[in-house]
Design a protein around this motif. Structure first.
Motif, mmCIF file in Angstrom:
data_model
loop_
_atom_site.group_PDB
_atom_site.id
_atom_site.type_symbol
_atom_site.label_atom_id
_atom_site.label_comp_id
_atom_site.label_asym_id
_atom_site.label_seq_id
_atom_site.Cartn_x
_atom_site.Cartn_y
_atom_site.Cartn_z
ATOM 1 N N ASP A 342 6.391 -7.956 -1.942
ATOM 2 C CA ASP A 342 6.615 -7.554 -3.331
ATOM 3 C C ASP A 342 5.282 -7.584 -4.057
ATOM 4 O OD1 ASP A 342 6.447 -10.316 -4.928
ATOM 5 O OD2 ASP A 342 7.575 -10.659 -3.069
ATOM 6 N N SER A 343 5.217 -6.864 -5.167
ATOM 7 C CA SER A 343 3.969 -6.728 -5.899
ATOM 8 C C SER A 343 3.542 -8.027 -6.562
ATOM 9 C CB SER A 343 4.119 -5.623 -6.955
ATOM 10 O OG SER A 343 5.219 -5.905 -7.825
ATOM 11 N N ALA A 376 12.348 6.600 4.226
ATOM 12 C CA ALA A 376 11.670 7.473 3.264
ATOM 13 C C ALA A 376 11.557 8.906 3.783
ATOM 14 C CB ALA A 376 10.288 6.915 2.950
ATOM 15 N N SER A 387 19.054 7.561 -2.713
ATOM 16 C CA SER A 387 18.689 6.263 -3.300
ATOM 17 C C SER A 387 17.846 5.431 -2.342
ATOM 18 C CB SER A 387 19.960 5.505 -3.695
ATOM 19 O OG SER A 387 20.741 6.250 -4.609
ATOM 20 N N VAL A 390 14.299 6.852 -2.144
ATOM 21 C CA VAL A 390 13.495 6.571 -3.337
ATOM 22 C C VAL A 390 13.009 5.127 -3.329
ATOM 23 C CG1 VAL A 390 13.591 6.354 -5.850
ATOM 24 C CG2 VAL A 390 14.565 8.362 -4.740
ATOM 25 N N VAL A 391 13.904 4.187 -3.020
ATOM 26 C CA VAL A 391 13.515 2.772 -2.991
ATOM 27 C C VAL A 391 12.480 2.526 -1.891
ATOM 28 C CG1 VAL A 391 14.350 0.430 -2.583
ATOM 29 C CG2 VAL A 391 15.686 1.999 -3.983
ATOM 30 N N GLY A 393 10.396 4.695 -0.551
ATOM 31 C CA GLY A 393 9.128 5.298 -0.937
ATOM 32 C C GLY A 393 8.381 4.470 -1.969
ATOM 33 N N THR A 394 9.114 3.875 -2.912
ATOM 34 C CA THR A 394 8.474 3.021 -3.919
ATOM 35 C C THR A 394 7.839 1.793 -3.288
ATOM 36 O OG1 THR A 394 10.086 3.750 -5.576
ATOM 37 C CG2 THR A 394 8.865 1.733 -6.042
ATOM 38 N N LEU A 395 8.548 1.149 -2.362
ATOM 39 C CA LEU A 395 8.003 -0.023 -1.685
ATOM 40 C C LEU A 395 6.775 0.326 -0.852
ATOM 41 C CD1 LEU A 395 11.313 -1.763 -0.519
ATOM 42 C CD2 LEU A 395 9.843 -2.425 -2.421
ATOM 43 N N ARG A 397 4.656 2.808 -1.440
ATOM 44 C CA ARG A 397 3.533 3.081 -2.338
ATOM 45 C C ARG A 397 2.936 1.795 -2.894
ATOM 46 N NH1 ARG A 397 6.915 7.381 -3.764
ATOM 47 N NH2 ARG A 397 7.806 6.196 -5.508
ATOM 48 N N GLU A 398 3.794 0.818 -3.230
ATOM 49 C CA GLU A 398 3.275 -0.465 -3.694
ATOM 50 C C GLU A 398 2.453 -1.150 -2.612
ATOM 51 O OE1 GLU A 398 6.555 -2.794 -4.964
ATOM 52 O OE2 GLU A 398 6.883 -1.662 -6.829
#
Length: 438
Positions: A342-343, A376, A387, A390-391, A393-395, A397-398
Motif C-alpha cells: 500500500d502507498s 488488469a 471493477s 480498475v482496482v 491497475g490502480t495498485l 500504478r502505485e
C-alpha cells in the motif's frame, strides 16, 4: 470396521420390487422380502470372512519424512498381511495430517503382492513449521466385492517442514557450473575491480588510463597497473517477514522465496570472498547475524534462516531500517527483500530510507504480482471484471510510482517473477561488483 459395499446395497435394493410382487401374488409371498434381505446379509458376512483378518494387517515403521516448503515429496507406507488367512488383491489407503503438509486427501489404490503393499502419498508443503501425520485409513473388499473391511492406524508421526535447502543447492549448481549456459555473469578476478594487484608490461589493447607514468619513467619501460576484484565487502540480506510477506505467491509464501534467494545470494557472497549476514524484521527487528565469513558461515546462515517465523504484524520500516543502520559500522550492500502492498507503508519506508542511502548501497528485491497483472490485462466480460481491472491497475500504478521514487533516490531495484528471484538477485550483486559500486 466392517460395512457393505455399493454392490451389496444395490443387490439388496434390486430384490425389493421382486419380493413385493411375490408378496402380492401369493399369501405366503411376504416371506420373500425378509428371506432376500437375510440372504444378502449372509452373503455379505461370508464375503467379509473371506476378505482377510483385520488383526493380521500390520504397518511397518514409517520412514522419516523429509519435507521442505514448496518442494514436492513422497511418503511411502508399507502394509503387510499375516501368513494366516487370505489376503486381498488390492487395497485403498488415505492419509490425514497437518494442513501445512499439502496432502490432497485422495485415497490411493495399491496392489498387494506377496502379502505386502506399498502406498505412496504425494506431499506439497505450503508453510514451514512442526507438522504431524495423524492417521492412516486402510480398507479392502472381499472376493465377491460385497463387504468392506477397514482398519485405522494412529500415527502421530512428526514431520518438520524446513527451508528447501535442496532447491538452493540446485540453483547453486546451475549458476556456478563452468559450463552453465545461463544464470550468473562471468566474474573476472584480475583486470576488474579497483584494488591494485601488480605492475605489468603494457601490451597493445590495454586501457591507456592504466599506464603508470612515474614507474614507467623510472624503469624506462612502459608499465601498466593491474587491478583485481575487491573483496571483504559486507552484504546484508534484510528480510521483511511481516504480514504481507507471509501471503502465498505461486503456492509458496513470499518470505520463503525471500529466504531461498537470500541463502543463494549468501553463498555467492561467501564464494566471492565477501561477508554475508541476515537481518529479519516485521513490526520490530527479529534477528540479526551481522556480517560473517569463514568456512561455517553458510551453515550458520542456514540455521538462522530456519528460525524466521511467519508473522501477523505490519512491517515497521522506520524502526527496522534505523536499527539496521545503527548496526552497520562500515559501508555495506543492504539487500532489502520486501513487497509494496500500500502507498502508506511505502511512504514511511521512503522517508526512513534516506539516512541509509547516504552511507550504504541499497538493493530492493520485489516480486511481480502476476495475479494483479492478469486481472488488469484480462478482457472484461462482466461488470465485476471491469471493477477488478480498475482496482488492479490502480495498485500496479502505485507500485510503479514507488519503484520510480526509489530509483531516483539512488536505490537499485530487482523487479522479477517469483520463480526467477534467486538468479536475478545474484546477477544484480555480480553486476554491482563489476561496476565497482560496492
Amino acid at each position: 470396521m466392517i460395512y457393505p459395499t455399493r454392490r451389496a446395497v444395490i443387490l439388496m435394493v434390486a430384490g425389493v420390487p421382486v419380493a413385493l410382487v411375490v408378496g402380492v401374488l401369493t399369501p405366503s409371498g411376504w416371506l420373500a422380502g425378509p428371506a432376500w434381505i437375510g440372504a444378502v446379509v449372509l452373503l455379505t458376512a461370508l464375503d467379509a470372512l473371506s476378505a482377510g483378518s483385520r488383526a493380521a494387517l500390520s504397518l511397518d515403521e514409517p520412514e522419516t519424512a523429509h519435507a521442505a516448503v514448496g518442494r514436492p515429496g513422497l511418503l511411502t507406507m508399507t502394509l503387510r498381511f499375516g501368513q494366516r488367512g487370505p489376503a486381498p488383491r488390492a487395497l485403498d489407503a488415505a492419509l490425514s495430517g497437518d494442513v501445512r503438509l499439502g496432502l490432497d486427501g485422495v485415497a490411493r489404490r495399491a496392489e498387494v503382492s506377496n502379502r505386502t503393499s506399498h502406498v505412496a502419498f504425494p506431499l506439497l508443503p505450503e508453510r514451514r513449521g512442526a507438522a504431524t501425520f495423524d492417521a492412516l485409513w486402510v480398507r479392502w473388499r472381499g472376493p465377491s466385492g460385497l463387504a468392506w473391511k477397514q482398519k485405522v492406524f494412529a500415527l502421530g508421526l512428526s514431520a518438520p517442514i524446513l527451508t528447501d535447502l535442496q532447491g538452493v543447492r540446485d540453483q547453486v549448481v546451475r549458476l556456478f557450473a563452468r559450463d552453465a549456459l545461463f544464470g550468473a555473469k562471468t566474474q573476472l578476478e584480475l583486470g576488474e575491480g579497483s584494488e591494485f594487484q601488480a605492475l605489468r608490461d603494457y601490451q597493445p589493447g590495454m586501457d591507456r588510463r592504466a599506464i603508470d607514468w612515474k614507474q614507467s619513467a623510472r624503469h624506462a619501460v612502459l608499465l601498466a597497473k593491474e587491478f583485481r576484484t575487491e573483496r571483504n565487502h559486507n552484504v546484508i540480506m534484510a528480510l521483511d517477514c511481516g504480514r504481507a510477506s507471509c501471503e502465498p505467491v505461486h503456492g509458496m509464501p513470499r518470505i520463503d522465496r525471500f529466504i531461498h534467494a537470500g541463502l543463494l545470494l549468501s553463498y555467492a557472497c561467501l564464494r566471492s570472498g565477501d561477508r554475508a549476514g541476515l537481518f529479519a524484521f516485521d513490526s520490530a527487528p527479529r534477528l540479526s547475524t551481522g556480517a560473517i565469513a569463514g568456512p561455517d558461515a553458510f551453515r550458520t546462515l542456514q540455521a538462522v534462516a530456519g528460525r524466521i517465523d511467519y508473522s501477523t504484524h505490519e512491517t515497521n520500516y522506520t524502526l527496522a531500517l534505523a536499527a539496521l543502520s545503527g548496526q552497520l559500522q562500515r559501508r555495506s550492500l543492504v539487500v532489502v527483500f520486501t513487497d509494496f502492498t500500500d502507498s502508506t507503508a511505502a511512504e514511511l519506508m521512503i522517508e526512513s530510507l534516506g539516512r541509509l542511502l547516504r552511507r550504504h548501497l541499497v538493493l530492493f528485491v520485489v516480486l511481480r504480482d502476476e495475479e494483479l497483472e492478469t486481472l488488469a490485462a484480462a478482457r472484461p466480460e462482466e461488470p465485476d471484471d471491469v471493477s477488478r481491472a480498475v482496482v488492479a491497475g490502480t495498485l500496479l500504478r502505485e507500485r510503479e510510482a514507488v519503484v520510480a521514487r526509489l530509483r531516483r533516490m539512488g536505490a537499485h531495484i530487482v523487479d522479477t517473477p517469483a520463480d526467477r528471484v534467486g538468479p536475478e538477485v545474484v546477477n544484480a550483486y555480480l553486476d554491482l561488483k563489476r561496476r565497482d559500486l560496492l
